[in-house]
Design an enzyme around this catalytic site. Structure first.
Site, PDB file in Angstrom:
ATOM      1  N   LYS A   1       0.679  -1.167   0.353  1.00 26.17           N
ATOM      2  CA  LYS A   1      -0.022   0.050  -0.073  1.00 26.17           C
ATOM      3  C   LYS A   1       0.684   1.295  -0.185  1.00 26.17           C
ATOM      4  O   LYS A   1       0.531   2.152  -0.846  1.00 26.17           O
ATOM      5  CB  LYS A   1      -0.950  -0.007   1.247  1.00 26.17           C
ATOM      6  CG  LYS A   1      -1.933  -1.114   1.423  1.00 26.17           C
ATOM      7  CD  LYS A   1      -2.973  -1.117   2.550  1.00 26.17           C
ATOM      8  CE  LYS A   1      -2.319  -0.820   3.892  1.00 26.17           C
ATOM      9  NZ  LYS A   1      -1.498  -2.272   4.353  1.00 26.17           N
TER      10      LYS A   1
ATOM     11  N   ARG B   1      -9.471   0.698   9.061  1.00 20.89           N
ATOM     12  CA  ARG B   1      -9.009  -0.907   9.581  1.00 20.89           C
ATOM     13  C   ARG B   1      -9.954  -1.577  10.410  1.00 20.89           C
ATOM     14  O   ARG B   1      -9.651  -2.502  10.743  1.00 20.89           O
ATOM     15  CB  ARG B   1      -7.523  -0.467  10.237  1.00 20.89           C
ATOM     16  CG  ARG B   1      -6.343  -1.094   9.444  1.00 20.89           C
ATOM     17  CD  ARG B   1      -5.326  -0.870  10.508  1.00 20.89           C
ATOM     18  NE  ARG B   1      -3.980  -1.566  10.221  1.00 20.89           N
ATOM     19  CZ  ARG B   1      -3.217  -1.175   9.466  1.00 20.89           C
ATOM     20  NH1 ARG B   1      -3.065   0.266   8.926  1.00 20.89           N
ATOM     21  NH2 ARG B   1      -1.887  -1.611   9.370  1.00 20.89           N
TER      22      ARG B   1
HETATM   23  P1  ADP Z   1       1.473  -2.230   8.022  1.00 27.00           P
HETATM   24  O1  ADP Z   1       0.164  -1.880   7.095  1.00 27.00           O
HETATM   25  O2  ADP Z   1       2.558  -2.636   7.232  1.00 27.00           O
HETATM   26  O3  ADP Z   1       1.026  -2.990   9.075  1.00 27.00           O
HETATM   27  P2  ADP Z   1       1.043   0.556   8.940  1.00 27.00           P
HETATM   28  O4  ADP Z   1       2.020   1.335   8.881  1.00 27.00           O
HETATM   29  O5  ADP Z   1      -0.270   0.764   8.002  1.00 27.00           O
HETATM   30  O6  ADP Z   1       1.958  -0.764   8.570  1.00 27.00           O
HETATM   31  O7  ADP Z   1       0.432   0.137  10.502  1.00 27.00           O
HETATM   32  C1  ADP Z   1       1.412   0.140  11.424  1.00 27.00           C
HETATM   33  C2  ADP Z   1       0.855  -0.254  12.802  1.00 27.00           C
HETATM   34  O8  ADP Z   1       0.109   1.094  13.109  1.00 27.00           O
HETATM   35  C3  ADP Z   1      -0.357  -1.114  12.825  1.00 27.00           C
HETATM   36  O9  ADP Z   1      -0.011  -2.542  13.069  1.00 27.00           O
HETATM   37  C4  ADP Z   1      -1.171  -0.597  13.736  1.00 27.00           C
HETATM   38  O10 ADP Z   1      -0.806  -0.716  15.187  1.00 27.00           O
HETATM   39  C5  ADP Z   1      -1.215   0.842  13.848  1.00 27.00           C
HETATM   40  N1  ADP Z   1      -2.094   1.492  12.881  1.00 27.00           N
HETATM   41  C6  ADP Z   1      -1.912   1.956  11.559  1.00 27.00           C
HETATM   42  N2  ADP Z   1      -3.373   2.362  11.100  1.00 27.00           N
HETATM   43  C7  ADP Z   1      -4.069   2.085  11.961  1.00 27.00           C
HETATM   44  C8  ADP Z   1      -5.729   2.405  12.110  1.00 27.00           C
HETATM   45  N3  ADP Z   1      -6.403   2.832  11.146  1.00 27.00           N
HETATM   46  N4  ADP Z   1      -6.225   1.753  13.146  1.00 27.00           N
HETATM   47  C9  ADP Z   1      -5.618   1.376  14.097  1.00 27.00           C
HETATM   48  N5  ADP Z   1      -4.272   1.180  14.090  1.00 27.00           N
HETATM   49  C10 ADP Z   1      -3.577   1.451  13.301  1.00 27.00           C
END
Ligand code: ADP
Length: 192
Positions: free
Chosen positions: A14, A89
């Site tokens: 993504k 999410r």
């Molecule tokens: P990836 O998709 O590779 O796991 P991200 O950078 O999107 O990486 O997310 C890293 C972490 O940040 C997730 O494991 C979660 O703990 C937190 N996170 C990110 N976006 C959300 C969200 N929309 N809701 C809850 N937690 C989130």
């Protein structure tokens, strides 16, 4: 406005594809992962709270990320559209996003969902962990926990947008350029 959700499990590409899509379509990139890491870097109270969840591979509470997205939407009133990456999410986040966009008299145009096998995901995340400096990427247990969270809480978000026929599945394996071309094809069809 043209608002798009790039959806898929951790490691599905993504972030990589978002960087290319925002340039081509002049969208504002909103990545909750990046926003949270920025808060952690600056050691804000929000960042300190979020870190406890992220280090364990768990989702950060809905109200925290919804508040963050709400401020980000307000901060960019003049954009052509938003590209949501890593958000929504959970079903609660999806409902909140729909309401926030409705207040701005707009909505989600499409959700593009990247499909990648679990074996490939783990391989990519461990490889990213070697260089990204992200502690959640270099630990097999944390990676597995993130994938479990994805299946349990995040996969239902696709069902939410399927109800309004907005979900398009896109093959997330192949070269970065091939996947980018598949995503652009879907977007171009909807923009015309
Ligand atoms: P990836 O998709 O590779 O796991 P991200 O950078 O999107 O990486 O997310 C890293 C972490 O940040 C997730 O494991 C979660 O703990 C937190 N996170 C990110 N976006 C959300 C969200 N929309 N809701 C809850 N937690 C989130």
């Amino acid at each position: 406005m043209f608002n798009l959700i790039l959806f898929g499990p951790p490691g599905s590409g993504k972030g990589t594809q978002s960087e290319k899509l925002i340039v081509k379509y002049h969208l504002k990139h909103l990545s909750t992962g990046d926003l949270l890491r920025y808060e952690i870097h600056n050691q804000t109270p929000l960042g300190l709270e979020a870190k406890n969840f992220m280090d364990k591979g768990q989702l950060v509470p809905d109200e925290v990320v919804i508040g963050m997205i709400s401020s980000a939407l307000e901060a960019h009133p003049e954009v052509k559209g938003f590209l949501f990456d890593g958000f929504p999410r959970t079903s609660a986040q999806a409902e909140a996003l729909d309401k926030l966009l409705e207040l701005k008299k707009t909505s989600i145009a499409v959700m593009l969902a990247l499909e990648v096998s679990e074996e490939e995901l783990v391989k990519r995340l461990l490889k990213r962990g070697e260089t990204s400096g992200r502690s959640d990427d270099n630990n097999d247990t944390v990676i597995r926990a993130r994938i479990v969270e994805y299946h349990k809480k995040t996969a239902p978000v696709a069902d939410h947008y399927k109800k309004s026929d907005k979900v398009i599945m896109v093959k997330g394996e192949g070269s970065v350029d091939e996947i980018f071309a598949s995503l652009c094809k879907e977007i171009d069809q909807r923009l015309s």
